[in-house]
Design an enzyme around this catalytic site. Structure first.
Site, PDB file in Angstrom:
ATOM      1  N   CYS A   1       0.811  -1.220   0.000  1.00 42.43           N
ATOM      2  CA  CYS A   1       0.000   0.000   0.000  1.00 42.43           C
ATOM      3  C   CYS A   1       0.845   1.272   0.000  1.00 42.43           C
ATOM      4  CB  CYS A   1      -0.955   0.000   1.196  1.00 42.43           C
ATOM      5  SG  CYS A   1      -0.170  -0.388   2.771  1.00 42.43           S
TER       6      CYS A   1
ATOM      7  N   HIS B   1      -3.129   6.468   4.487  1.00 42.95           N
ATOM      8  CA  HIS B   1      -1.694   6.550   4.721  1.00 42.95           C
ATOM      9  C   HIS B   1      -1.156   7.885   4.214  1.00 42.95           C
ATOM     10  CE1 HIS B   1      -1.852   2.527   5.993  1.00 42.95           C
ATOM     11  NE2 HIS B   1      -1.159   1.912   5.048  1.00 42.95           N
TER      12      HIS B   1
END
Length: 337
Positions: free
Chosen positions: A129, A242
């Protein structure tokens, strides 16, 4: 339009659930959808758009009539069943780390290296990710000015670890506010009101496994081992999304103004950069969005060819489920399935 039989392995997990919803949201041409998980989760009812489907226990026979399998059940499930699915004529798009560094398995981000899917031998790997959102941001700069070195610090949400980690954050936060006792189970330390500079296990060189992934995966995606990458990955008490502080040393000079123009014209990227008005990407404003958001674009005052930027994305979507579905779309576009 031809329609395809699709299955999602690990359908009851956070990413698996997002894979199902992303297929529906993007109107992927699905003929039949199958949700697979462990025996423990078999029989669970989950949503596929407005429909309700029943989760089935994964077995070798689960792939008999499947065209594309999206795997998000972890490395053990991928190692056990991916090859089985391929033998039955299925193309596997795997979200685990099981095959990412396999030289025979393409590691694909459609905005960066779409041509890599042409080389697949049945399995295509979805990158980590934190790698995905970074390489999407780097690609236009790489093409325009080359990249010599990247220094990146990540601020990664608990959803990257899974539902148990998100639950632990909520439980610890509630306990602290209520002045009650609590324990840490998912992470080695309390995550509520804290930052943990460890994602994965540490190697002898002092780097965590997450940090090594960012180095090796970025070089593989760009097919350029000359890019030097220095990462520090940190878990933060944020539910979803994130963030990355990215410092780029380019091979030729490029201004912050030109970088901003480059990024504004690229699909999959939204530039949110008016710092004087406190406008910049944040996890709260990027949650459930498909794009990679970039702000705080500025020149590095300490080096001649340096650019700083702040990169934010929903780790469950572009960082996982969405990228996997985009790979499946790419297969269709290129006539590979």
């Amino acid at each position: 339009m031809k329609k395809y039989n699709i299955c999602v392995v690990g359908a009851t997990g956070l990413v698996g659930g997002e894979m199902l919803q992303t297929l529906k949201k993007r109107n992927f041409p699905v003929n039949k959808i199958k949700a697979l998980a462990t025996k423990k989760s078999a029989g669970t009812q989950i949503k596929f758009g407005s429909d309700i489907i029943t989760v089935e226990e994964i077995t070798p026979e689960s792939f008999n009539d499947i065209d594309i399998a999206l795997f998000s059940g972890g490395e053990v499930a991928s190692e056990e069943y991916a090859a089985v699915a391929v033998e039955k004529g299925c193309i596997v798009i795997d979200n685990s780390a099981a095959f990412r560094m396999d030289t025979d398995v393409p590691l694909v981000v459609p905005e960066v290296n779409p041509h890599a899917v042409d080389l697949h031998k049945g399995i295509i790997a979805n990158p980590n990710c934190s790698t995905i959102q970074m390489v999407v941001a780097l690609k236009p700069i790489y093409d325009a000015a080359g990249i010599k070195r990247v220094v990146v610090s990540t601020y990664q949400s608990v959803s990257g670890t899974g539902k148990a980690a998100a639950d632990e954050l909520y439980e610890q936060t509630g306990a602290i506010l209520s002045e009650k006792q609590f324990s840490a189970a998912v992470y080695p330390h309390q995550i509520a009101f804290n930052l943990i500079p460890q994602i994965g296990s540490f190697g002898d060189d002092g780097y965590s496994s997450e940090e090594k992934k960012m180095i090796l995966e970025t070089q593989k995606i760009f097919a350029d081992d000359n890019i030097k990458i220095s990462p520090t990955t940190v878990r933060v008490p944020v539910k979803r999304g994130h963030c990355e502080a990215v410092n780029i040393e380019t091979r030729t000079k490029i201004s912050a103004k030109d970088v901003k123009k480059l990024l504004e014209n690229k699909p999959g990227i939204i530039v949110t950069d008016v710092p004087s008005d406190s406008v910049y990407p944040m996890p709260l404003t990027c949650e459930s969005r498909d794009e990679v958001f970039i702000g705080r674009i500025r020149e590095d005052l300490s080096v001649e060819n340096g650019i700083n930027m702040w990169v934010v994305s929903d780790n469950l979507l572009k960082g996982a489920a969405l990228n996997a579905v985009q790979i499946a779309e790419l297969l269709l576009e290129r006539g590979l399935v």
